[in-house]
Scaffold this motif. Structure first.
Motif, PDB file in Angstrom:
ATOM      1  N   UNK A  25      -3.762 -19.696  17.965  1.00  0.00           N
ATOM      2  CA  UNK A  25      -4.684 -19.890  16.848  1.00  0.00           C
ATOM      3  C   UNK A  25      -5.981 -20.519  17.350  1.00  0.00           C
ATOM      4  N   UNK A  26      -5.849 -21.568  18.154  1.00  0.00           N
ATOM      5  CA  UNK A  26      -7.037 -22.250  18.677  1.00  0.00           C
ATOM      6  C   UNK A  26      -7.888 -21.280  19.508  1.00  0.00           C
ATOM      7  N   UNK A  75       1.759 -12.289  12.276  1.00  0.00           N
ATOM      8  CA  UNK A  75       2.688 -13.086  13.073  1.00  0.00           C
ATOM      9  C   UNK A  75       3.052 -14.389  12.349  1.00  0.00           C
ATOM     10  N   UNK A  76       2.072 -15.022  11.760  1.00  0.00           N
ATOM     11  CA  UNK A  76       2.300 -16.289  11.053  1.00  0.00           C
ATOM     12  C   UNK A  76       3.178 -16.074   9.825  1.00  0.00           C
ATOM     13  N   UNK A  81       9.265 -15.471   7.154  1.00  0.00           N
ATOM     14  CA  UNK A  81       9.777 -14.514   6.172  1.00  0.00           C
ATOM     15  C   UNK A  81      11.035 -13.795   6.672  1.00  0.00           C
ATOM     16  N   UNK A  82      11.087 -13.510   7.959  1.00  0.00           N
ATOM     17  CA  UNK A  82      12.185 -12.719   8.507  1.00  0.00           C
ATOM     18  C   UNK A  82      13.255 -13.523   9.229  1.00  0.00           C
ATOM     19  N   UNK A 113       0.648  -9.641  -0.768  1.00  0.00           N
ATOM     20  CA  UNK A 113       0.581  -8.281  -0.237  1.00  0.00           C
ATOM     21  C   UNK A 113       1.604  -8.074   0.873  1.00  0.00           C
ATOM     22  N   UNK A 114       1.751  -9.078   1.728  1.00  0.00           N
ATOM     23  CA  UNK A 114       2.705  -9.003   2.835  1.00  0.00           C
ATOM     24  C   UNK A 114       4.129  -8.832   2.299  1.00  0.00           C
ATOM     25  N   UNK A 115       4.504  -9.634   1.324  1.00  0.00           N
ATOM     26  CA  UNK A 115       5.852  -9.571   0.755  1.00  0.00           C
ATOM     27  C   UNK A 115       6.042  -8.246   0.000  1.00  0.00           C
ATOM     28  N   UNK A 116       5.006  -7.766  -0.659  1.00  0.00           N
ATOM     29  CA  UNK A 116       5.102  -6.501  -1.400  1.00  0.00           C
ATOM     30  C   UNK A 116       5.365  -5.318  -0.471  1.00  0.00           C
TER      31      UNK A 116
END
Length: 131
Positions: A25-26, A75-76, A81-82, A113-116
């Motif tokens: 991220x940095x 990725x975050x 989620x998985x 949106x990601x979960x959908x």
């Protein structure tokens, strides 16, 4: 940093160092235009809701500012989620978990949106709906 161990008996081996998520991220913050603008505001001494951490990363109220990088955002969101322990949390739960550590404008919408788009979540939710 992760280190790949060379197994005994291998003819050729290698040592590979992989950055942790926060290092990634940095590193990607350095090339994000918007984040660099916010850092410029801080460097000029202007008032801001952002803060520059001692490791040169930009934070918003102590939370990591996520650069506009689709691969990194995926990725975050993908990791919590998985994971087998979370059983595909819905958008609200995932957002609440992520917002403790990360910040991005419109993050709630991006999480929804990601979960959908998650096929497992769609199958499970379909079973619980009335016909």
């Amino acid at each position: 940093m992760g280190i790949h161990v060379i197994r005994k008996g291998e003819a050729m081996g290698y040592l590979s160092l992989e950055p942790k998520l926060y290092d990634e991220i940095r590193g990607r913050q350095a090339s994000d235009v918007k984040i660099q603008e916010w850092k410029g505001v801080l460097e000029r001494g202007e008032p801001s809701r952002f803060e520059l951490h001692e490791d040169e990363s930009l934070r918003f109220k102590g939370r990591w500012c996520i650069p506009s990088d689709d691969e990194l955002k995926k990725k975050i969101m993908n990791e919590p989620h998985n994971t087998p322990y979370s059983v595909h949390p819905g958008g609200d739960k995932l957002y609440k978990d992520l917002k403790k550590t990360f910040w991005r404008s419109n993050m709630k919408k991006e999480v929804a949106k990601f979960v959908a788009r998650c096929l497992t979540c769609q199958r499970v939710k379909r079973e619980h709906k009335r016909p």
